[in-house]
Design a protein around this motif. Structure first.
Motif, PDB file in Angstrom:
ATOM      1  N   THR A 203       0.797  -1.229   0.000  1.00  7.52           N
ATOM      2  CA  THR A 203       0.000   0.000   0.000  1.00  7.52           C
ATOM      3  C   THR A 203       0.827   1.274   0.000  1.00  7.52           C
ATOM      4  O   THR A 203       0.286   2.355  -0.183  1.00  7.52           O
ATOM      5  N   TYR A 204       2.119   1.164   0.195  1.00 10.29           N
ATOM      6  CA  TYR A 204       2.938   2.361   0.346  1.00 10.29           C
ATOM      7  C   TYR A 204       2.980   3.227  -0.903  1.00 10.29           C
ATOM      8  O   TYR A 204       3.083   4.449  -0.820  1.00 10.29           O
ATOM      9  N   ASP A 205       2.913   2.603  -2.088  1.00  7.10           N
ATOM     10  CA  ASP A 205       3.120   3.359  -3.327  1.00  7.10           C
ATOM     11  C   ASP A 205       1.822   3.659  -4.069  1.00  7.10           C
ATOM     12  O   ASP A 205       1.846   4.001  -5.252  1.00  7.10           O
ATOM     13  N   ASN A 206       0.659   3.558  -3.395  1.00  5.19           N
ATOM     14  CA  ASN A 206      -0.596   3.764  -4.105  1.00  5.19           C
ATOM     15  C   ASN A 206      -1.647   4.389  -3.186  1.00  5.19           C
ATOM     16  O   ASN A 206      -1.386   4.652  -2.007  1.00  5.19           O
ATOM     17  N   PHE A 207      -2.847   4.586  -3.715  1.00  4.56           N
ATOM     18  CA  PHE A 207      -3.879   5.334  -3.013  1.00  4.56           C
ATOM     19  C   PHE A 207      -4.322   4.695  -1.710  1.00  4.56           C
ATOM     20  O   PHE A 207      -4.824   5.385  -0.809  1.00  4.56           O
ATOM     21  N   VAL A 208      -4.148   3.379  -1.572  1.00  4.72           N
ATOM     22  CA  VAL A 208      -4.571   2.714  -0.343  1.00  4.72           C
ATOM     23  C   VAL A 208      -3.822   3.298   0.852  1.00  4.72           C
ATOM     24  O   VAL A 208      -4.385   3.486   1.936  1.00  4.72           O
ATOM     25  N   GLY A 209      -2.563   3.633   0.635  1.00  2.30           N
ATOM     26  CA  GLY A 209      -1.785   4.240   1.707  1.00  2.30           C
ATOM     27  C   GLY A 209      -2.361   5.558   2.184  1.00  2.30           C
ATOM     28  O   GLY A 209      -2.226   5.914   3.367  1.00  2.30           O
ATOM     29  N   ASP A 210      -3.009   6.300   1.298  1.00  3.61           N
ATOM     30  CA  ASP A 210      -3.650   7.550   1.706  1.00  3.61           C
ATOM     31  C   ASP A 210      -4.759   7.291   2.719  1.00  3.61           C
ATOM     32  O   ASP A 210      -4.953   8.068   3.659  1.00  3.61           O
ATOM     33  N   PHE A 211      -5.497   6.200   2.509  1.00  2.00           N
ATOM     34  CA  PHE A 211      -6.536   5.839   3.470  1.00  2.00           C
ATOM     35  C   PHE A 211      -5.919   5.443   4.809  1.00  2.00           C
ATOM     36  O   PHE A 211      -6.474   5.735   5.874  1.00  2.00           O
ATOM     37  N   GLY A 212      -4.765   4.783   4.754  1.00  2.00           N
ATOM     38  CA  GLY A 212      -4.091   4.416   5.987  1.00  2.00           C
ATOM     39  C   GLY A 212      -3.683   5.638   6.784  1.00  2.00           C
ATOM     40  O   GLY A 212      -3.888   5.696   8.005  1.00  2.00           O
ATOM     41  N   LEU A 213      -3.107   6.618   6.118  1.00  2.00           N
ATOM     42  CA  LEU A 213      -2.681   7.836   6.799  1.00  2.00           C
ATOM     43  C   LEU A 213      -3.866   8.598   7.374  1.00  2.00           C
ATOM     44  O   LEU A 213      -3.773   9.231   8.423  1.00  2.00           O
ATOM     45  N   ALA A 214      -4.999   8.532   6.682  1.00  2.00           N
ATOM     46  CA  ALA A 214      -6.175   9.282   7.121  1.00  2.00           C
ATOM     47  C   ALA A 214      -7.009   8.540   8.152  1.00  2.00           C
ATOM     48  O   ALA A 214      -7.680   9.172   8.978  1.00  2.00           O
ATOM     49  N   GLY A 215      -6.953   7.202   8.147  1.00  2.00           N
ATOM     50  CA  GLY A 215      -7.888   6.448   8.960  1.00  2.00           C
ATOM     51  C   GLY A 215      -7.308   5.669  10.117  1.00  2.00           C
ATOM     52  O   GLY A 215      -8.026   5.373  11.084  1.00  2.00           O
ATOM     53  N   LEU A 216      -6.033   5.302  10.046  1.00  2.00           N
ATOM     54  CA  LEU A 216      -5.431   4.570  11.160  1.00  2.00           C
ATOM     55  C   LEU A 216      -5.201   5.494  12.343  1.00  2.00           C
ATOM     56  O   LEU A 216      -5.082   6.711  12.183  1.00  2.00           O
ATOM     57  N   GLN A 217      -5.092   4.915  13.496  1.00  2.00           N
ATOM     58  CA  GLN A 217      -4.901   5.708  14.708  1.00  2.00           C
ATOM     59  C   GLN A 217      -3.870   5.060  15.617  1.00  2.00           C
ATOM     60  O   GLN A 217      -3.559   3.877  15.491  1.00  2.00           O
ATOM     61  N   GLY A 218      -3.336   5.851  16.534  1.00  3.56           N
ATOM     62  CA  GLY A 218      -2.452   5.336  17.570  1.00  3.56           C
ATOM     63  C   GLY A 218      -1.213   4.656  17.039  1.00  3.56           C
ATOM     64  O   GLY A 218      -0.588   5.111  16.073  1.00  3.56           O
ATOM     65  N   ALA A 219      -0.866   3.534  17.658  1.00  3.12           N
ATOM     66  CA  ALA A 219       0.355   2.822  17.306  1.00  3.12           C
ATOM     67  C   ALA A 219       0.322   2.319  15.869  1.00  3.12           C
ATOM     68  O   ALA A 219       1.360   2.306  15.181  1.00  3.12           O
ATOM     69  N   GLU A 220      -0.872   1.899  15.391  1.00  2.00           N
ATOM     70  CA  GLU A 220      -0.971   1.424  14.007  1.00  2.00           C
ATOM     71  C   GLU A 220      -0.621   2.535  13.032  1.00  2.00           C
ATOM     72  O   GLU A 220       0.069   2.298  12.032  1.00  2.00           O
ATOM     73  N   LEU A 221      -1.085   3.745  13.312  1.00  2.00           N
ATOM     74  CA  LEU A 221      -0.778   4.869  12.436  1.00  2.00           C
ATOM     75  C   LEU A 221       0.709   5.177  12.435  1.00  2.00           C
ATOM     76  O   LEU A 221       1.313   5.389  11.367  1.00  2.00           O
ATOM     77  N   GLU A 222       1.315   5.222  13.613  1.00  2.00           N
ATOM     78  CA  GLU A 222       2.735   5.560  13.692  1.00  2.00           C
ATOM     79  C   GLU A 222       3.592   4.513  12.994  1.00  2.00           C
ATOM     80  O   GLU A 222       4.562   4.840  12.303  1.00  2.00           O
ATOM     81  N   THR A 223       3.236   3.246  13.170  1.00  2.00           N
ATOM     82  CA  THR A 223       3.966   2.177  12.488  1.00  2.00           C
ATOM     83  C   THR A 223       3.828   2.298  10.980  1.00  2.00           C
ATOM     84  O   THR A 223       4.807   2.152  10.236  1.00  2.00           O
ATOM     85  N   PHE A 224       2.611   2.589  10.533  1.00  2.00           N
ATOM     86  CA  PHE A 224       2.391   2.697   9.094  1.00  2.00           C
ATOM     87  C   PHE A 224       3.129   3.910   8.517  1.00  2.00           C
ATOM     88  O   PHE A 224       3.751   3.820   7.451  1.00  2.00           O
ATOM     89  N   LYS A 225       3.062   5.043   9.193  1.00  2.00           N
ATOM     90  CA  LYS A 225       3.747   6.250   8.722  1.00  2.00           C
ATOM     91  C   LYS A 225       5.244   6.016   8.590  1.00  2.00           C
ATOM     92  O   LYS A 225       5.868   6.425   7.604  1.00  2.00           O
ATOM     93  N   ALA A 226       5.819   5.340   9.560  1.00  2.00           N
ATOM     94  CA  ALA A 226       7.255   5.064   9.500  1.00  2.00           C
ATOM     95  C   ALA A 226       7.580   4.151   8.328  1.00  2.00           C
ATOM     96  O   ALA A 226       8.573   4.365   7.606  1.00  2.00           O
ATOM     97  N   GLY A 227       6.748   3.139   8.115  1.00  2.00           N
ATOM     98  CA  GLY A 227       6.980   2.236   6.996  1.00  2.00           C
ATOM     99  C   GLY A 227       6.831   2.921   5.660  1.00  2.00           C
ATOM    100  O   GLY A 227       7.609   2.694   4.733  1.00  2.00           O
TER     101      GLY A 227
END
Length: 248
Positions: A203-227
């Motif tokens: 998901t890092y190189d496509n639109f799905v990642g945008d949903f992750g940045l907008a919708g994940l929260q807490g530790a899941e969000l921070e882990t995803f942002k770093a990845g």
């Protein structure tokens, strides 16, 4: 609700008759088995919109209706739910999972008698259409079926505001009334954020990642942002060039 029988309703205002063949009926049943009612209705609306666009836009008039219908009906098999998730990969984008499942379904021996006239070219059209349906900047330059799948799916999100300007308000209302949205608006972010958690590398190189940045929260969000920061396209390309400097 999703129609309880495999016969597709006729839409008189939109002048759409979704092809009801043994193969399209089987594909609808397969989509119902793997995905949620909300996703199935999204696929049915997208089929209707794709057929409207095929009728109204001359460059796409040559698209085979059955091939088009099958590709749109199965374009989100990569969102398989619950036990059906076992059919999905851990390392491929959902679009590729969906394309592989659709191709395997059409080629399955159990339905081979319904697939007369299906050669490698038609199978490849279905695969390409599903794999590219979220990449309109590429799909638009492929064959009519491939382009129409992307355009039809987009129409379910834009309706009368579709960039082609070809979906009327009355057509839009008829399609949505026939195949209601159910809880699609709430379900969509959950599905895409789930992909960001379950297989973030896809998901890092496509639109799905945008949903992750907008919708994940807490530790899941921070882990995803770093990845995403570490594995985003720019980071990978520029980092690769820097690493190659030692050889230059």
């Amino acid at each position: 609700m999703v129609p309880s029988n495999p016969t597709f309703p006729h839409l008189p205002i939109s002048r759409v008759a979704i092809p009801s063949t043994p193969l399209t009926n089987a594909a609808l049943a397969y989509s119902r088995k793997l995905t949620s009612p909300s996703t199935v209705n999204h696929c049915l609306r997208s089929v209707a919109f794709a057929l409207i666009l095929a009728r109204k836009l001359p460059p796409y008039a040559s698209a085979d209706p059955e091939t088009l219908t099958l590709a749109v009906l199965m374009h989100d098999l990569g969102w398989a739910q619950d036990a059906s998730k076992s059919l999905l990969s851990t390392d491929k984008r959902f679009e590729v999972d969906g394309a592989n499942l659709a191709r395997d379904f059409i080629g399955n021996a159990e339905i081979a008698n319904h697939a007369s006239g299906w050669d490698e070219h038609r199978l490849q059209l279905v695969w390409d259409a599903i794999a590219l349906h979220t990449t309109p900047s590429i799909a638009a330059h492929k064959q009519p079926v491939v382009a129409l799948v992307s355009l039809g799916v987009l129409a379910d999100f834009t309706g009368p505001n579709h960039p082609t300007g070809t979906i009327s308000v009355d057509e839009y209302k008829e399609v949505v009334a026939t195949f209601p949205r159910l809880d699609f608006r709430e379900e969509l972010p959950k599905i895409l954020c789930g992909l960001c958690v379950d297989k973030p590398q896809t998901t890092y190189d496509n639109f799905v990642g945008d949903f992750g940045l907008a919708g994940l929260q807490g530790a899941e969000l921070e882990t995803f942002k770093a990845g995403k920061e570490k594995n985003g396209t720019a980071a990978l390309l520029l980092g690769g060039l820097q690493a190659c400097e030692q050889y230059e």
